[in-house]
Enzyme design. Structure first.
Site, PDB file in Angstrom:
ATOM      1  CG  HIS A 131      -1.889  -1.007   1.168  1.00 30.72           C
ATOM      2  ND1 HIS A 131      -3.112  -0.961   0.697  1.00 30.72           N
ATOM      3  CD2 HIS A 131      -1.971  -2.208   1.834  1.00 30.72           C
ATOM      4  CE1 HIS A 131      -3.852  -1.944   0.699  1.00 30.72           C
ATOM      5  NE2 HIS A 131      -3.176  -2.699   1.552  1.00 30.72           N
ATOM      6  CE1 TYR A 212      -7.851  -1.693   6.074  1.00 37.23           C
ATOM      7  CE2 TYR A 212      -5.395  -0.954   4.628  1.00 37.23           C
ATOM      8  CZ  TYR A 212      -6.635  -1.781   4.856  1.00 37.23           C
ATOM      9  OH  TYR A 212      -6.631  -3.074   4.048  1.00 37.23           O
ATOM     10  CB  THR A 404     -49.505  64.731 -21.281  1.00 37.01           C
ATOM     11  OG1 THR A 404     -49.788  63.251 -21.609  1.00 37.01           O
ATOM     12  CG2 THR A 404     -50.125  65.628 -22.037  1.00 37.01           C
ATOM     13  N   GLY A 405     -46.206  63.246 -19.996  1.00 33.73           N
ATOM     14  CA  GLY A 405     -45.898  62.723 -18.978  1.00 33.73           C
ATOM     15  C   GLY A 405     -46.176  61.023 -18.810  1.00 33.73           C
TER      16      GLY A 405
END
Length: 668
Positions: A131, A212, A404-405
């Site tokens: 390992h 382990y 006129t807005g």
């Protein structure tokens, strides 16, 4: 036990594991199977051929020293484990370190930048295997499979070089092919449920060693049990450590790394099933979507400006254009279903500016004041429609002559909402293609509805209908407020050359009618983008909630088509801003100045010199009584002086003789 009862070697091992506890590492396994080539048996312990390599010889000598020092007297190592197996393990340890070093060189990584752990073991079924844990900041998870292939190549090459069996060149090539094809070097992986592919799995370096590797027993009888031969590491912590000390290190590490509190959760039978594993791409899209919704991104342009990094990231992916479109559609759908247009406007209000905000002098209310309207009432009605509280009257209609807005008010409201869809009259077949998943629908310069009158009536009343979209199937439009501007009479519907008067009253029932007729001066300007958020915040602050129940509480009834916006009138005090404006206008009006110089009749002199009526009644109180009868509250009107106070001030300045003399001069 306290820490001082353990040897220094044990404590150094524990501290070294704790230091690298959370480091993510690759987990490799080296093996060497027994093979047969043309009747020649090549076993796992037939790789001890002498070689003239000083570096390899030095590594073998180091492994031999470590094994000799860790042998315990009660374990008859020499008699139970033959010397050939012992020598082979030492050689394999040197070869594995050589493979690691060659990988470091190929990746331009310094060996001192890596942390590794090697343990040789014997299994009843597997036989010898080794390992290897490898951690480095310069090695990413994506390089795991490449590392495995490189190590497998180096491993097979060294095995062929050190094979003590007499092999022909062809058999050596065959042995190397077997070692590489059979993957004598493997890496820890996991299989994805959806993709059915294997991906490299990382492990925690310190935890893996303590939980382990250190718990395994040392091998004594190779044919009867399994265990470990030798352990080496980059920190030289376990090379010479005995079996009993390894057990102590594992126990101490487990106790010290144990969490202080253990959380217990109760799960149902359904929750015990493992959920679907999300990919990194899915997680990234969800995070991006949350950011877009929080920042109210509703268009690709907003996304480019507010979140350029996530935009470029998605655009660079395969199918990025469709991904951008779908993500943005989810964002607009979320806003349309969870927020109203009024809420989106209200959350943009700057509360620091609300204290000094004068509603009457805002540009929107100035337009309403030109018509003599109650501007609070008009703004309150518009807010109710934007909050989907207008009922069937779901549309705000601004109509009248040009300039006129109308458009500047509608534009300011649409900009404050953000998530707005526009009606496209030029697209005859799909005019509402842009109006799905929106908080507001803006119809600019609406004309004759014609064949689309029924669709208009449904959308303007806030109904849920399905519309056709170009290149797609039909899609549903949820109840959405509409804001509309026009110069025409939209209540007159013409289909072809025929007028359809039956649609006139239904259209009026769906509109909040605001007719603007006063032309604005050329320097009037646009409505500031912060104005409507402040107007909505002002209404909420002063009790004008955007609900129809609150509207009827203040104004007596729901708005109608022919609503008189001038009633009830707002009663302003003498010191109010509105009165100051009126005084300024009167002073600049020649006609009003002529009225001031009009001679007074004799009865006016007597009236001026007599005490005024209702001396103790404040003007503001009289105004409040009138306004309360009409359902209007005036919290902004300043307290006005009483008639008696005004009379006292005048008489303090002018005596009765002076007043009479002045009036006589005017009469003469």
């Amino acid at each position: 036990m306290s820490g001082n009862q353990y040897t220094e070697e044990v404590m150094e091992g524990v501290n070294w594991l704790k230091k690298h506890a959370e480091n993510e590492a690759f987990s490799f396994v080296f093996k060497c199977d027994n093979v047969q080539l043309n009747g020649k048996d090549v076993r796992w312990n037939n790789y001890t051929k002498p070689i003239q390599n000083e570096e390899l010889t030095s590594l073998i000598r180091g492994a031999q020293t470590a094994m000799d020092q860790t042998e315990e007297e009660e374990m008859d190592w020499e008699s139970e484990v033959d010397s050939l197996a012992k020598k082979q393990v030492q050689t394999f340890d040197a070869l594995i370190k050589k493979c690691l070093f060659e990988v470091f060189v190929s990746k331009n990584i310094e060996p001192n930048e890596c942390v590794w752990f090697i343990q040789h073991e014997w299994g009843k079924d597997q036989g010898w295997h080794c390992h290897v844990l490898l951690h480095s900041k310069n090695l990413q998870q994506a390089t795991g499979k490449w590392l495995r292939r490189q190590m497998n190549m180096y491993w097979s090459r060294w095995l062929v070089t050190l094979c003590s069996v007499n092999l022909t060149p062809t058999e050596k090539i065959k042995l190397r092919e077997i070692a590489e094809d059979s993957e004598w070097v493997t890496i820890l992986t996991y299989r994805h449920k959806q993709t059915k592919k294997d991906y490299v799995k990382m492990v925690h370096f310190g935890n893996m060693i303590a939980y382990y590797f250190l718990t395994k027993k040392k091998i004594v009888h190779m044919t009867k049990e399994s265990g470990y031969f030798l352990s080496t590491d980059s920190g030289w912590k376990f090379n010479f450590m005995k079996y009993q000390d390894r057990q102590i290190v594992s126990t101490l590490y487990t106790e010290q790394m144990k969490p202080e509190t253990v959380e217990t959760t109760v799960t149902t039978a359904q929750e015990t099933k493992r959920g679907r594993i999300q990919t990194k791409k899915e997680v990234s899209i969800k995070c991006t979507l949350r950011d877009l919704v929080s920042k109210r991104v509703t268009s690709p342009e907003d996304w480019m400006m507010l979140q350029p990094d996530s935009y470029i990231e998605m655009m660079a992916q395969p199918g990025g254009e469709n991904l951008l479109k779908n993500t943005l559609e989810i964002c607009t759908l979320t806003l349309a279903r969870t927020k109203t247009a009024f809420e989106l406007i209200l959350e943009k209000a700057d509360n620091t500016k609300l204290t000094n905000f004068d509603l009457a002098n805002s540009r929107t209310c100035q337009i309403f004041r030109m018509h003599g309207w109650n501007w609070i009432k008009v703004c309150h009605a518009i807010a109710c429609v934007l909050n989907r509280q207008g009922g069937k009257r779901n549309t705000v209609l601004f109509h009248g002559p040009a300039s006129t807005g109308k458009s500047i008010i509608a534009q300011a409201i649409a900009q404050a909402v953000g998530n707005v869809g526009c009606y496209n009259a030029a697209n005859v077949n799909f005019p509402f293609n842009d109006c799905t998943n929106k908080n507001l629908i803006w119809i600019e310069e609406a004309g004759n509805f014609g064949q689309q009158v029924n669709q208009f009536k449904a959308i303007c009343s806030g109904q849920t209908i399905r519309i056709d979209q170009k290149g797609k199937g039909s899609k549903q439009i949820e109840p959405t407020p509409v804001i509309m501007t026009t110069n025409e009479n939209i209540t007159i519907v013409r289909i072809g050359c025929e007028e359809r008067p039956e649609h006139t009253q239904p259209i009026r029932d769906r509109m909040l009618n605001i007719k603007l007729v006063c032309k604005l001066p050329g320097d009037f300007g646009l409505v500031d983008k912060e104005e409507w958020p402040l107007i909505c915040a002002w209404l909420v602050k002063h009790g004008y909630e955007s609900t129809m129940a609150n509207y009827t509480h203040h104004w007596g009834k729901v708005p109608e088509w022919d609503e008189n916006w001038a009633e009830p009138k707002i009663q302003e005090g003498i010191n109010s801003p509105g009165c100051k404006d009126l005084e300024t206008q009167a002073a600049s009006n020649p006609q009003s100045q002529d009225q001031v110089l009009t001679p007074l009749t004799p009865d006016v002199v007597d009236l001026a010199l007599e005490p005024w009526s209702t001396p103790d009644t404040p003007i503001a109180e009289t105004a409040n009584q009138q306004s309360n009868q009409l359902g209007v509250t005036h919290k902004d009107v300043q307290a006005s002086p009483t008639w008696s106070e005004i009379e006292a001030d005048l008489r303090a300045i002018f005596t009765s003789e002076q007043l009479e003399e002045d009036f006589r001069d005017d009469l003469d």
